[in-house]
Design an enzyme around this catalytic site. Structure first.
Site, PDB file in Angstrom:
ATOM      1  N   GLY A  17       0.824  -1.203   0.000  1.00  0.00           N
ATOM      2  CA  GLY A  17       0.000   0.000   0.000  1.00  0.00           C
ATOM      3  C   GLY A  17       0.861   1.258   0.000  1.00  0.00           C
ATOM      4  N   ASN A 131      -2.234 -12.694  -1.587  1.00  0.00           N
ATOM      5  CA  ASN A 131      -2.094 -14.137  -1.875  1.00  0.00           C
ATOM      6  C   ASN A 131      -2.953 -15.019  -0.991  1.00  0.00           C
ATOM      7  OD1 ASN A 131      -0.279 -14.281  -4.037  1.00  0.00           O
ATOM      8  ND2 ASN A 131       1.367 -13.572  -2.691  1.00  0.00           N
ATOM      9  N   ASP A 159       5.102 -11.413 -12.124  1.00  0.00           N
ATOM     10  CA  ASP A 159       5.826 -12.544 -12.720  1.00  0.00           C
ATOM     11  C   ASP A 159       6.194 -12.222 -14.170  1.00  0.00           C
ATOM     12  OD1 ASP A 159       5.189 -14.253 -10.335  1.00  0.00           O
ATOM     13  OD2 ASP A 159       3.169 -13.843 -11.061  1.00  0.00           O
ATOM     14  N   HIS A 187      -0.369 -17.625  -9.792  1.00  0.00           N
ATOM     15  CA  HIS A 187       0.734 -16.853  -9.206  1.00  0.00           C
ATOM     16  C   HIS A 187       1.287 -17.679  -8.046  1.00  0.00           C
ATOM     17  CE1 HIS A 187       3.203 -13.790  -7.451  1.00  0.00           C
ATOM     18  NE2 HIS A 187       2.559 -13.913  -6.309  1.00  0.00           N
TER      19      HIS A 187
END
Ligand code: NAI
Length: 327
Positions: A17, A131, A159, A187
């Site tokens: 952030g 994630n 990625d 991911h």
């Protein structure tokens, strides 16, 4: 000057952030002619820290920053949101299994999906960074039955950018010479960075590198890059993750360059034999605020096996969280 758009960011007091908000407010994401109203969501204990971030945002006196809403209520954060970057997530704690992690995050992304469903603009563009990003995006999507499923995407752009940088270094070229990179799938360490369609200065990348480097170095380096950064920095990638989030949203909102494409985690539609029902990294082109999967690429046996392996992992993740989908 255009009318301001509302950009919601969750986990706004976290390290991504902190690297993200100032660039959004500076116009890096939506252009230097697009004012923004930032909607910042945090959990209650982090509201003090968030207050500090808001003070700093104000102290930058950004010409494009029209207003800031800081809150611990997702219904407020997503009210009329045009864009939503879901960064805040539950990190893996000691002794936590993957299943526990998926469930803990489901408790965040389910309610946030519902809040988006109830309050966001009908064409909101949602990017999940937290994630496990692909499956968190799926959980949010499955709790937002009134929104187009295509509103929900996950970030594989970091990625993609990492793969560009590795190939640039190997070939002695600049990343701007590299086109048509692809990250297929999740991911995670099963992601498949595919060089078969990539060009470097107009030449096919696979003619410039050998198979041993591709298999033995390139693919594992890209897959393990997040862990290598944690080892070196003592903290997970933040500035590069924020930069990739900016790239993802900018491509989606403002379009991809002619003759190039980008990688986005998006709802699979059966393209390239990937069974629907998961959020899968695909090569896409974007125009007028919409993305489309690049079709017709030839897939060899080497690629097929890796694309299927990462799809299998995503379907397993899906099975673990199906109980969290809205009925
Ligand atoms: P961080 O721990 O510094 O910040 C996360 C923030 O989210 C914290 O301030 C926390 O209070 C907040 N948060 C937690 N639950 C929330 C909720 N329910 N609503 C709103 N805010 C909430 O973590 P960092 O480094 O900023 O990373 C954030 C996420 O991004 C992690 O899940 C990380 O694994 C992921 N990540 C993803 C990448 C990708 O390529 N997709 C790359 C790098 C990180």
């Amino acid at each position: 000057m255009k009318a301001p758009v509302r950009v919601a960011v969750t986990g706004a007091a976290g390290q991504i952030g902190y690297a993200l908000l100032f660039r959004i407010a500076a116009g890096d994401m939506l252009g230097k002619d697009q004012p923004v109203i930032l909607h910042l969501l945090e959990i209650t204990p982090a509201l003090d820290a968030l207050k500090g971030v808001v003070m700093e945002l104000n102290d930058c006196a950004f010409p494009l920053l029209a207003d800031i809403v800081a809150t611990d209520d997702a219904n407020v954060a997503f009210k009329d949101a045009d864009y939503a970057l879901l960064v805040g997530a539950r990190p893996r704690g000691a002794g936590m299994e993957r299943k526990d992690l998926l469930e803990a995050n489901g408790k965040i992304f389910g309610p946030q999906g519902k809040a988006l469903n109830d309050h966001a603009k009908r064409d909101v563009k949602v990017l999940v960074v937290g994630n496990p990003a692909n499956t968190n995006a799926l959980i949010a999507q499955q709790n937002a039955p009134d929104l187009d499923p295509k509103c929900f995407t996950a970030m594989v752009r970091l990625d993609h950018n990492r793969a560009m940088s590795q190939l640039a270094e190997k070939t002695g070229k600049h990343n701007t010479d590299i086109k048509k990179m692809i990250i297929w799938g999740n991911h995670s360490s099963t992601q498949y960075p595919d060089l078969h369609h990539v060009t470097v200065d107009g030449k096919n990348a696979m003619e410039l590198v050998d198979q041993a480097w591709y298999e033995g170095e390139f693919i594992p380096t890209v897959q393990q890059r997040g862990a290598a950064i944690i080892k070196a920095r003592g903290a997970s990638s933040a500035a590069s993750a924020a930069s990739a989030a900016i790239d993802h949203m900018r491509s989606w909102a403002l379009g991809t360059d002619e003759g190039d494409w980008v990688s986005m985690g998006i709802p699979s539609d059966g393209s390239y034999g990937i069974e629907p029902g998961v959020i899968y990294g695909y090569p896409v082109t974007c125009k007028d605020g919409k993305y489309e999967i690049v079709q017709g690429l030839e897939i060899n046996d080497f690629s097929r096996a890796r694309m299927d392996a990462t799809a299998k992992e995503l379907h397993e993740e899906r099975s673990a969280v199906e109980g969290l989908f809205a009925k």
